[in-house]
Each structure stands twice: as structure tokens, then as C-alpha cells.
Design a protein around this motif. Structure first.
Motif, PDB file in Angstrom:
ATOM      1  N   ALA A   1       0.832  -1.206   0.000  1.00  0.00           N
ATOM      2  CA  ALA A   1       0.000   0.000   0.000  1.00  0.00           C
ATOM      3  C   ALA A   1       0.866   1.256   0.000  1.00  0.00           C
ATOM      4  CB  ALA A   1      -0.917  -0.007   1.217  1.00  0.00           C
TER       5      ALA A   1
ATOM      6  N   ALA B   1       1.360   3.949  -3.334  1.00  0.00           N
ATOM      7  CA  ALA B   1       1.041   5.369  -3.172  1.00  0.00           C
ATOM      8  C   ALA B   1       2.256   6.254  -3.423  1.00  0.00           C
ATOM      9  CB  ALA B   1       0.494   5.621  -1.770  1.00  0.00           C
TER      10      ALA B   1
ATOM     11  N   HIS C   1       5.297   6.112  -1.826  1.00  0.00           N
ATOM     12  CA  HIS C   1       6.141   6.383  -0.671  1.00  0.00           C
ATOM     13  C   HIS C   1       7.354   5.450  -0.648  1.00  0.00           C
ATOM     14  CE1 HIS C   1       3.050   9.011   0.844  1.00  0.00           C
ATOM     15  NE2 HIS C   1       2.164   8.033   0.849  1.00  0.00           N
TER      16      HIS C   1
ATOM     17  N   ALA D   1      -6.776  -0.028   2.994  1.00  0.00           N
ATOM     18  CA  ALA D   1      -5.877   0.903   2.317  1.00  0.00           C
ATOM     19  C   ALA D   1      -6.391   2.334   2.362  1.00  0.00           C
ATOM     20  CB  ALA D   1      -5.675   0.463   0.871  1.00  0.00           C
TER      21      ALA D   1
ATOM     22  N   HIS E   1      -4.284   5.589   3.705  1.00  0.00           N
ATOM     23  CA  HIS E   1      -3.952   6.718   2.834  1.00  0.00           C
ATOM     24  C   HIS E   1      -4.473   8.034   3.400  1.00  0.00           C
ATOM     25  CE1 HIS E   1      -2.052   4.256  -0.071  1.00  0.00           C
ATOM     26  NE2 HIS E   1      -3.158   3.674  -0.534  1.00  0.00           N
ATOM     27  N   SER E   2      -5.661   8.013   4.004  1.00  0.00           N
ATOM     28  CA  SER E   2      -6.182   9.244   4.591  1.00  0.00           C
ATOM     29  C   SER E   2      -5.309   9.700   5.751  1.00  0.00           C
ATOM     30  CB  SER E   2      -7.626   9.041   5.059  1.00  0.00           C
ATOM     31  OG  SER E   2      -7.692   8.107   6.127  1.00  0.00           O
TER      32      SER E   2
END
Length: 328
Positions: free
Chosen positions: A19, A23, A25, A123, A127-128
Motif C-alpha cells: 500500500a 502510493a 512512498h 488501504a 492513505h487518509s
């Protein structure tokens, strides 16, 4: 962002890493307390995702509980507290992944976490939270830059770019510690431009500032690279000369005095027709283990004698006859 994920569950660790990387990272992982702490120190992540039930660091083959953890507690919360206590680590955003809702989430917040989520975590929730983490870490980075700039400002004189009294106090503390521990000697000299206040009144503020800047440059250029120069305010300066006793400090400050006179800054009120310098010197040595306050006070008294005794001179705080031959 740089993210560290610490979780003892291999499936959960793989899912979280996937995840993070999907994104965009940069993600490092750890499966136990030891490797998590080592990764944190090595990589300085901006965000740490840590499971509260992270396997404890083993102190030995008998499976002793982790260091810094409470009885019955996994290493995740102990790691969280350790991160918060690590002064040089900056301000990482810590997200605890709780095994049980409510109770474990509260324990995570008490350990210093910024937020908590209950496992299994989807996920979207991760992410939030990372969006919030990005905003928080960016704010902390900006505040850190502001504090650093403010710290530099109070330690640097804006007119001359020399260090200030605050920096002198800090540097003397370090030198005193070294002197007491290793028997190293060092000298402190206080000096001022003779008749500066009257000169400034006669010639104006701009000319006075130019004179101070010229003297500051001369001080810096004349002393050794290892010597330290400070501005006290007005036309008063301090010079710290590491590993110098009386003779070396006297010779060094005589060179400074002559260099300031050689600038040739015209002063009609001076006996020498140019701006000159008066200097007082004191020395810390194993034979005279005095405090920083007493050292500066001695140099200041010698400086006062130099100013009252005809100016354009260098005066020692202690008469020559009181100084042992091996200390001179």
C-alpha cells in the motif's frame, strides 16, 4: 515520504508495504523491535506505522521481555515511547496499529502516537492518515527551520557577522570542560575601540558602523583560525584563544592591537590620530581552574586598566611575578 512499517505479522507487513509503495512512498519494513529501532535510526523516517503487538526484542535465548516495555506489552508501544524520547530524531509522525479497538488505541495515544487504527487496516484508511501525516510533518519541518534560523540570529551579530555573548557563554562552557578534563589552557581577551562613543557622535552612525565592521574583520583576519571572535555590542569584542597561556595570548593580542592601529581610521581626538584598541587578558590553566564568570571578570578588569592607563595597550589580568614559569 519515507515510511517505516514495523509489524510481526508477515502477511500484514506485505500488505502495508504494498500500500505504501503503490502510493509512491519510500518504504522500509521491520518484523521485530531490534530491527525497527535500527531502521528508525538509520533512515530517519517521516512516518512510522507500528503494530502494538510487535514481537519484543529478545535479550537472550530464554525469550526475556523487551527492553523499555511493560509486562504483557508488545514492543510496539515501547518503540513509540522510545521514538518520542529520541531528541535528535526530529518529529516523526507515529501511527499505532492496534490489535484491539478502544483500549489498545488509547494505550497507543498515551505512548505518544499521533494517531491509531485498529487492525486489520484497509488501504483507504491508511492513505487518509498519511495525508494528515504529510501535512503535520511539513508543518514541523517548517517550524524546525524557523527555530534554527531564530537560534542562529540570537547567536550572530547582524552588523559584523561575529558570534554574540550567548555563543561565548556556550563556547566557554565547552572549553572549561575540556580544560578541567584534559588540563588544557586557554585565554580570554576583552577589547574595545578607544574613544568610540565620542567618535560615533562626531562622525555619525554610518561611519561608526563602518569602523566597527573594519575592526571586526581585522580581529578575525589577525587571530589564528582556531581562535574565536565575538562582538559584545558597541565597539566591544571578545577573543577566545584555545591552548594559549599568558605569553602566547599577549603576543597574539599585541598583533591584533597593532593591526587595528594600522587600519588608519582617522580620529582627531585620539593621541595617535587614529582609532586604537585596548585589551585585557585572562588565562585558564590547571594551576588556575577558575569559573567562566571569574575568567571574564578578570579579563574585564584588565581591560579597564588598559583603558584608564593610556589606551592603545594590552594588559594581563595577573601580574607577571605571580605566574609560575611553566604557566607563562
Amino acid at each position: 515520504m519515507r515510511v517505516l512499517v514495523a509489524d510481526g505479522d508477515p502477511a500484514s507487513l506485505r500488505a502495508l508495504r504494498s500500500a505504501m509503495e503503490s502510493a509512491g512512498h519510500e518504504c522500509a519494513t521491520a518484523r521485530d523491535g531490534d530491527s525497527a529501532w535500527e531502521a528508525f535510526l538509520a533512515q530517519s523516517p517521516q512516518v512510522v506505522l507500528v503494530a502494538d503487538d510487535l514481537p519484543p526484542t529478545q535479550d537472550g535465548p530464554d525469550g526475556a521481555p523487551a527492553r523499555d516495555s511493560s509486562p504483557g506489552e508488545g514492543y510496539g508501544l515501547a518503540l513509540c515511547r522510545r521514538i518520542r524520547a529520541h531528541a535528535s530524531s526530529g518529529r516523526a509522525y507515529v501511527l499505532v496499529l492496534a490489535s484491539r479497538p478502544d483500549e489498545d488505541e488509547l494505550a497507543g495515544l498515551r505512548a505518544g502516537a499521533d494517531d491509531c487504527l485498529t487492525k486489520p487496516v484497509d488501504a483507504a484508511a491508511i492513505h487518509s492518515r498519511l495525508m494528515v501525516a504529510h501535512r503535520v510533518t511539513a508543518l514541523h519541518a517548517e517550524l524546525s527551520r524557523y527555530r534554527s534560523a531564530l537560534s542562529d540570529r540570537v547567536r550572530t551579530d547582524p552588523l559584523t557577522a561575529l558570534s554574540t555573548r550567548l555563543r561565548l557563554s556556550e563556547d566557554l562552557s565547552v572549553l572549561l570542560d575540556r580544560g578541567q578534563r584534559y588540563g588544557e589552557r586557554f585565554a580570554v581577551a576583552l577589547c574595545s575601540v578607544d574613544g568610540y562613543e565620542d567618535y560615533r557622535v562626531r562622525t555619525g552612525e554610518a561611519a561608526g558602523d563602518r569602523a566597527v565592521q573594519a575592526v571586526a574583520r581585522t580581529l578575525t583576519e589577525t587571530v589564528r583560525r582556531s581562535d574565536l571572535v565575538y562582538r559584545f555590542g558597541g565597539a566591544e569584542f571578545a577573543v577566545v584563544l584555545p591552548q594559549q597561556a599568558w605569553a602566547g595570548a599577549l603576543a597574539a593580542m599585541e598583533r591584533v592591537r597593532r593591526s587595528v592601529q594600522a587600519l588608519g581610521i582617522e580620529d582627531s581626538a585620539s593621541p595617535d590620530s587614529v582609532l586604537t584598541l585596548s585589551v585585557g587578558i585572562s588565562v585558564f590553566s590547571p594551576a588556575r581552574p577558575i569559573s567562566a564568570e571569574d575568567l571574564v571578570a578578570e579579563a574585564d578588569q584588565a581591560h579597564s586598566r588598559a583603558r584608564s592607563g593610556g589606551t592603545n595597550s594590552v594588559v594581563l589580568a595577573e601580574p607577571d611575578q605571580k605566574v609560575a614559569a611553566n604557566e607563562w
